[in-house]
Write an enzyme that holds these catalytic residues in place. Sequence first.
Site, mmCIF file in Angstrom:
data_model
loop_
_atom_site.group_PDB
_atom_site.id
_atom_site.type_symbol
_atom_site.label_atom_id
_atom_site.label_comp_id
_atom_site.label_asym_id
_atom_site.label_seq_id
_atom_site.Cartn_x
_atom_site.Cartn_y
_atom_site.Cartn_z
ATOM 1 N N ARG A 40 59.005 35.379 51.975
ATOM 2 C CA ARG A 40 60.338 34.945 51.536
ATOM 3 C C ARG A 40 61.368 36.027 51.830
ATOM 4 N NH1 ARG A 40 60.581 33.826 45.207
ATOM 5 N NH2 ARG A 40 60.079 36.050 45.240
ATOM 6 N N THR A 60 42.819 45.881 37.782
ATOM 7 C CA THR A 60 43.454 44.655 38.256
ATOM 8 C C THR A 60 44.939 44.685 37.926
ATOM 9 O OG1 THR A 60 43.233 42.247 38.334
ATOM 10 C CG2 THR A 60 42.758 43.264 36.222
ATOM 11 N N ASN A 106 41.137 49.318 43.379
ATOM 12 C CA ASN A 106 40.585 48.362 42.404
ATOM 13 C C ASN A 106 39.282 48.858 41.779
ATOM 14 O OD1 ASN A 106 38.635 47.942 44.387
ATOM 15 N ND2 ASN A 106 38.572 45.743 44.066
ATOM 16 N N SER A 156 35.464 39.288 35.634
ATOM 17 C CA SER A 156 34.647 40.433 36.039
ATOM 18 C C SER A 156 33.543 40.761 35.023
ATOM 19 C CB SER A 156 35.538 41.652 36.283
ATOM 20 O OG SER A 156 36.355 41.398 37.396
ATOM 21 N N ASP A 186 38.715 45.102 47.740
ATOM 22 C CA ASP A 186 39.286 43.752 47.896
ATOM 23 C C ASP A 186 39.170 43.256 49.342
ATOM 24 O OD1 ASP A 186 40.024 43.292 45.269
ATOM 25 O OD2 ASP A 186 41.978 44.257 45.510
ATOM 26 N N ALA A 240 48.808 42.191 47.286
ATOM 27 C CA ALA A 240 47.588 41.492 47.724
ATOM 28 C C ALA A 240 47.494 41.513 49.245
ATOM 29 C CB ALA A 240 47.599 40.063 47.206
ATOM 30 N N LYS A 281 47.113 48.266 40.080
ATOM 31 C CA LYS A 281 46.390 48.713 41.283
ATOM 32 C C LYS A 281 47.094 49.811 42.075
ATOM 33 C CE LYS A 281 43.723 44.529 42.169
ATOM 34 N NZ LYS A 281 43.309 43.534 43.150
#
Length: 275
Positions: free
Chosen positions: A154, A64, A89, A19, A104, A133, A68
């Site tokens: 998962r 980050t 963010n 960044s 994002d 995310a 967040k």
Amino acid sequence: MKSPDRYGVIGYPISHSRSPLIHRVFAEQTGEAIEYEPLKVRPDKLERAVRQFQRAGGKGLNVTAPHKSEVIKLCDHLSERAATAGAVNTLSFRDHEIHGDNTDGIGLLRDLAVNHDLTLENMRMLILGAGGATRGIIGPLLEMRPALLIIANRTLGKAKALTQHFSGFGPVSACRLDEVPDDTDYELVINATSAGLKGDTPSYPAAAVSPETICYDLSYGLSPTPFSIWAREQGAAESIMGWGMLVEQAAESFNIWRGVRPQTAPVLEHMLITV
Ligand code: ATR
């Protein structure tokens, strides 16, 4: 002469962050007088670091991993998209108040739709992973009105919880990572797991990738990520790493802070040459 306005990015670790480089190039390109520094902040020091930056006259921070979600508690105001994502963010310090936003999702959309010229409407989408995310991108992806969006994880319970949260936004459903329905031709498969970052390579669902599938890894690296290598091996139409999303989310943050949207194409080119 007035000193440049101060910005930065907080994370832990932070040395890998691109960044500072991106915002320096944006500042040169737009002629905006800003300084932008990386700040390594441990989770237990988050509040102190943010308040200190604010008191010192700082104008804005990017946030980050791993901060967040936690940083939401410090915000006086949250944008709707940050509230939906449950993650921030971009912080802006205005009138002694902290405004939290999340760029994002829009960064990913711009990379897909503008840089890669994809039509997202009616697309069959699969997202691998159900962590922070994924939460940040589901809302914006559903706004593009895909035909379907499956979250494969998962831990099934986490994917189910996300689908419950977003069920009012569009056709979203959940499954286990090793039970992805193979009767669908997915046009877009997004890797939003943190497996690659941890050096793991889970058994990604091979049946989900056909020669028409575009695979997108939210992670990026100096060399191809494990998922992007895997996607190529499966014969995907394209295997993309998330550099474009990184530059696009940065451009949106820059725009929030400075009221100018920098051009991203030259920066992306510069990044891919210099990394
Ligand atoms: P968060 O983003 O919420 O901090 P994380 O622990 O970094 O979460 O994990 C992000 C996602 O990557 C999760 O969906 C996680 O799966 P689980 O919910 O089952 O933990 C997924 N993930 C991380 N490592 C993985 C691995 N080795 N195999 C498969 N999925 C993995």
